[in-house]
Design a protein around this motif. Structure first.
Motif, PDB file in Angstrom:
ATOM      1  N   LEU A 164       0.902  -1.176   0.099  1.00 30.43           N
ATOM      2  CA  LEU A 164      -0.018  -0.123   0.009  1.00 30.43           C
ATOM      3  C   LEU A 164       0.735   1.385   0.089  1.00 30.43           C
ATOM      4  O   LEU A 164       2.006   1.212   0.687  1.00 30.43           O
ATOM      5  CB  LEU A 164      -0.914   0.142   1.339  1.00 30.43           C
ATOM      6  CG  LEU A 164      -2.113  -0.933   1.474  1.00 30.43           C
ATOM      7  CD1 LEU A 164      -2.654  -1.077   2.759  1.00 30.43           C
ATOM      8  CD2 LEU A 164      -3.362  -0.560   0.234  1.00 30.43           C
ATOM      9  N   ALA A 406     -10.630   1.251   1.972  1.00 28.41           N
ATOM     10  CA  ALA A 406     -10.459   0.015   1.592  1.00 28.41           C
ATOM     11  C   ALA A 406     -11.325  -0.134   0.340  1.00 28.41           C
ATOM     12  O   ALA A 406     -10.825  -1.202  -0.596  1.00 28.41           O
ATOM     13  CB  ALA A 406     -10.870  -1.186   2.617  1.00 28.41           C
ATOM     14  N   LEU A 409      -9.164   1.519  -3.425  1.00 26.51           N
ATOM     15  CA  LEU A 409      -7.667   1.353  -3.502  1.00 26.51           C
ATOM     16  C   LEU A 409      -6.842   1.593  -4.611  1.00 26.51           C
ATOM     17  O   LEU A 409      -5.881   1.810  -4.819  1.00 26.51           O
ATOM     18  CB  LEU A 409      -7.130   0.051  -2.903  1.00 26.51           C
ATOM     19  CG  LEU A 409      -7.424  -0.389  -1.495  1.00 26.51           C
ATOM     20  CD1 LEU A 409      -6.988  -1.700  -1.120  1.00 26.51           C
ATOM     21  CD2 LEU A 409      -6.694   0.593  -0.667  1.00 26.51           C
ATOM     22  N   ARG A 410      -7.881   1.613  -5.809  1.00 23.73           N
ATOM     23  CA  ARG A 410      -7.241   1.703  -7.009  1.00 23.73           C
ATOM     24  C   ARG A 410      -7.846   3.065  -7.654  1.00 23.73           C
ATOM     25  O   ARG A 410      -7.404   3.553  -8.942  1.00 23.73           O
ATOM     26  CB  ARG A 410      -7.859   0.717  -8.095  1.00 23.73           C
ATOM     27  CG  ARG A 410      -7.637  -0.665  -7.886  1.00 23.73           C
ATOM     28  CD  ARG A 410      -6.217  -1.050  -8.208  1.00 23.73           C
ATOM     29  NE  ARG A 410      -6.047  -2.392  -8.057  1.00 23.73           N
ATOM     30  CZ  ARG A 410      -4.939  -3.210  -8.467  1.00 23.73           C
ATOM     31  NH1 ARG A 410      -3.993  -2.674  -9.109  1.00 23.73           N
ATOM     32  NH2 ARG A 410      -4.798  -4.581  -8.063  1.00 23.73           N
ATOM     33  N   ARG A 428      -3.288   3.772  -1.388  1.00 25.54           N
ATOM     34  CA  ARG A 428      -3.580   3.314  -2.914  1.00 25.54           C
ATOM     35  C   ARG A 428      -2.896   2.327  -3.214  1.00 25.54           C
ATOM     36  O   ARG A 428      -1.688   2.072  -2.689  1.00 25.54           O
ATOM     37  CB  ARG A 428      -3.440   4.754  -3.873  1.00 25.54           C
ATOM     38  CG  ARG A 428      -4.310   5.818  -3.516  1.00 25.54           C
ATOM     39  CD  ARG A 428      -5.693   5.566  -4.136  1.00 25.54           C
ATOM     40  NE  ARG A 428      -6.443   6.586  -4.018  1.00 25.54           N
ATOM     41  CZ  ARG A 428      -7.440   6.642  -3.157  1.00 25.54           C
ATOM     42  NH1 ARG A 428      -7.472   6.038  -2.003  1.00 25.54           N
ATOM     43  NH2 ARG A 428      -8.184   7.943  -3.249  1.00 25.54           N
ATOM     44  N   GLU A 438      -4.491  -6.833  -3.946  1.00 25.58           N
ATOM     45  CA  GLU A 438      -5.809  -5.950  -3.552  1.00 25.58           C
ATOM     46  C   GLU A 438      -6.820  -6.848  -2.644  1.00 25.58           C
ATOM     47  O   GLU A 438      -7.025  -5.812  -1.634  1.00 25.58           O
ATOM     48  CB  GLU A 438      -6.211  -5.496  -4.919  1.00 25.58           C
ATOM     49  CG  GLU A 438      -7.352  -4.494  -4.608  1.00 25.58           C
ATOM     50  CD  GLU A 438      -8.022  -3.860  -5.917  1.00 25.58           C
ATOM     51  OE1 GLU A 438      -9.033  -3.067  -5.620  1.00 25.58           O
ATOM     52  OE2 GLU A 438      -7.852  -4.465  -6.842  1.00 25.58           O
ATOM     53  N   ARG A 442      -7.204  -5.172   1.109  1.00 19.75           N
ATOM     54  CA  ARG A 442      -8.617  -4.856   1.477  1.00 19.75           C
ATOM     55  C   ARG A 442      -9.194  -5.407   2.861  1.00 19.75           C
ATOM     56  O   ARG A 442      -9.616  -4.839   3.558  1.00 19.75           O
ATOM     57  CB  ARG A 442      -9.511  -5.083   0.464  1.00 19.75           C
ATOM     58  CG  ARG A 442     -10.915  -4.601   0.638  1.00 19.75           C
ATOM     59  CD  ARG A 442     -11.942  -4.720  -0.655  1.00 19.75           C
ATOM     60  NE  ARG A 442     -11.691  -3.699  -1.470  1.00 19.75           N
ATOM     61  CZ  ARG A 442     -11.323  -4.138  -2.659  1.00 19.75           C
ATOM     62  NH1 ARG A 442     -11.033  -5.377  -3.037  1.00 19.75           N
ATOM     63  NH2 ARG A 442     -10.919  -3.243  -3.636  1.00 19.75           N
TER      64      ARG A 442
END
Length: 616
Positions: A164, A406, A409-410, A428, A438, A442
């Motif tokens: 992250l 969460a 993230l993208r 991110r 991912e 998350r």
């Protein structure tokens, strides 16, 4: 009380050790930790208590009755006074007060009636971990020491979290191994007399930021004087960074008042607009007894240099690898000039300045004052009115903020005003990170969101504490690298007493758009000349970072050719190789690759250390 292995030759600055209960089964476990060059402190029974590496100058011990106390690190603790306090020890909880009274940066270890207690620093610069080994709880200052004893591989989910950008609190404070437990910096770990029962107990709470600056400034000056004095009181030669900035300049002037001879070290930047040398020379005009070394700007390493050869990392990935060559480059030259210790101004930005996020609360408690200040910030940082209003209206609790992160993230990187006035930078992930990574990241964020409380209810103080602890995770690694290179480093601003004195100042006086670092200028008035206190900016290394990305793209390409992260299914190696061939790609100059490079370099270093251990 101390036993030294015949081949011991530990240099200062890299003290690390494991701590064992006073039990026969623990003694058997302790024997497996002994290595050539290791040292042992014994319980009164003669069984091992501490096993590890430290220099004579880094440890003060005291024993009385059924109690023993050890202070390991940098601390001018008086042995007689420590002995008197140990003799009065009736409960290990009494060590909380001792820990909060001593200057310096150190681990504090206590033993009483079969129980042991271990703590590091509230800053996070000195950490504590523990694990159960053969039925015995063992505490240690490094997680990799415990992981090696257990034969563990790093946890894949922990690696996913560290990809992250950035990993938010509390996710960056966990151990990289599932069976090794990290102790929060504000906590101590206590192991019961049975050697198996373990608990964490809080020993440190941040001060409430309520003191007027005029009242706090003398205490800040005293705390910083004691922090520098703890390193310079023995005399000899010490070196100091002298960038001309307020932080390093303050340390240099304080060191010049000590018994030590000072060598000031200035690295001008490559950028023609960099004014560091001008301000450093201005300071030197007031320091006739200080030797000044000015390094060739073009000879200094760039960011990203020598990533393929790093083998001196600790127990977690660190973005500090990007600047490792720059940090270490000048140390041999300073050693040649007789320096026994190098002092930095690192941490001044984190304690003498503070987060703009305090204005989220100040708007609600002092609205007219806050609105005037926020107008200044909007002009200073070019914050849009709408974005500022939305950030100030956002009252999500910390857990909700983590949970919301969460789900995004993208997404694009958040605007600076959202980061500055919120709980911090929203994490991110980027195109080269796999969907499975991912999912794991998350899951970890949502798990943390369900239970995590902020470091302080005020998002300003929470952010200050998080930034201090994020910084010390890097400095902890640089300190080890410097010690192994032969010249230990120290950062007095990151001592707990200095942090406490600075954090106690009212935020309305600590951070303002109208003055630069008012806390430090007030505290250093009378120590640093007025014309040196007038600097109202600092240099950046943006040109060095951009040039490094371009000049070292071959190394970056090689890093991804046989990527350990790709083998684990955490990243797309082909996408990273494409990026390495296009160093001007959008976003790379914003350091978004740092966490991925850090994890890759750490895994490679772990492989090398295992190979050395298998073939000594």
């Amino acid at each position: 009380m101390t036993e030294l292995h015949a081949s011991a030759g530990t240099g200062p600055g890299d003290a690390h050790f494991a701590v064992f209960p006073d039990r026969a089964d623990a003694a058997a476990v302790a024997r497996s930790f002994a290595r050539p060059g290791s040292r042992t402190l014994a319980h009164a029974s003669g069984r091992p208590w501490l096993v590890g590496h430290w220099h004579d100058d880094e440890v003060v011990t005291a024993g009385a009755g059924g109690a023993c106390v050890a202070v390991v690190g940098c601390c001018p603790a008086d042995a007689d006074e420590l002995r008197r306090r140990t003799a009065r020890l009736r409960d290990l909880a009494e060590l909380d007060a001792l820990a909060r009274s001593l200057p310096g940066s150190f681990h504090l270890v206590g033993a009483l009636d079969g129980r042991i207690r271990v703590q590091g620093t509230a800053s996070g610069l000195r950490l504590v971990f523990h694990a159960e080994i053969d039925g015995v709880q063992v505490a240690a200052t490094r997680a990799d020491t415990l992981a090696a004893a257990l034969g563990l591989d790093p946890d894949i989910e922990e690696l996913a979290v560290r990809l992250l950008w950035p990993a938010p609190y509390p996710l960056f404070e966990t151990s990289m191994w599932r069976s090794v437990t990290a102790v929060a910096p504000q906590d101590a770990v206590v192991v019961a007399a049975d050697g198996r029962t373990v608990r964490h107990t809080r020993w440190w709470t941040p001060p409430e930021p309520v003191r007027p600056l005029a009242e706090a400034a003398p205490q800040i000056r005293t705390a910083l004087e004691e922090a520098v004095g703890a390193r310079t009181r023995q005399g000899g030669v010490v070196s100091c960074d002298l960038s001309g900035g307020l932080d390093s300049t303050s340390v240099c002037f304080l060191a010049d008042r000590s018994p030590a001879h000072v060598v000031a070290s200035t690295w001008p930047g490559r950028d023609p607009a960099d004014t560091d040398l001008h301000w450093a020379e201005r300071a030197m005009g007031h320091l006739p007894d200080v030797e000044h070394v000015v390094w060739d700007a073009d000879a200094s390493p760039l960011v990203y240099e020598d990533l393929l050869g790093i083998d001196d990392l600790l127990d977690e990935p660190t973005i500090g690898v990007m600047d490792r060559s720059r940090v270490l480059h000048h140390l041999p030259g300073l050693t040649a000039r007789g320096s026994r210790l190098h002092l930095t101004g690192i941490g001044g930005d984190h304690v003498a300045w503070c987060s703009d996020a305090y204005y989220h609360r100040l708007l609600r408690t002092r609205p007219l004052f806050a609105l005037r200040q926020l107008r200044g910030y909007r002009a200073l940082w070019h914050w849009p009115l709408g974005g500022t209003a939305r950030a100030l209206a956002d009252s999500r609790p910390y857990g909700k903020w983590l949970a919301d992160a969460a789900g995004r993230l993208r997404g694009p990187l958040p605007p600076s005003v959202t980061t500055s006035l919120g709980w911090g930078m929203t994490p991110r992930l980027f195109d080269w990170v796999t969907p499975e990574t991912e999912r794991m990241a998350r899951r970890a964020l949502l798990a943390a969101a369900a239970t995590a409380a902020p470091l302080h209810p005020d998002r300003g103080l929470h952010t200050d504490l998080e930034q201090i602890r994020s910084c010390t995770r890097i400095i902890r690694q640089w300190d080890r690298m410097a010690a192994l290179a032969g010249l230990p480093m120290a950062s007095p601003f990151l001592d707990d007493r200095v942090i406490e004195a600075c954090l106690a100042v009212r935020p309305s006086e600590r951070v303002t758009p109208w003055r630069y670092k008012p806390v430090l200028t007030a505290a250093m008035r009378g120590v640093v000349p007025e014309d040196c206190l007038r600097r109202a900016n600092k240099a950046t290394a943006a040109m060095d970072a951009a040039n490094g990305l371009r000049d070292h793209r071959a190394d970056l390409l090689a890093l991804w050719e046989d990527s350990r992260l790709a083998e684990l299914g955490l990243v797309d190696g082909a996408e990273l190789r494409r990026l390495a061939q296009r160093p001007a790609s959008k976003g790379l100059s914003d350091a978004i690759l740092y966490s991925t490079i850090a994890a890759e370099v750490w895994l490679r270093g772990l492989d090398r250390s295992r190979t050395r251990a298998a073939h000594p």
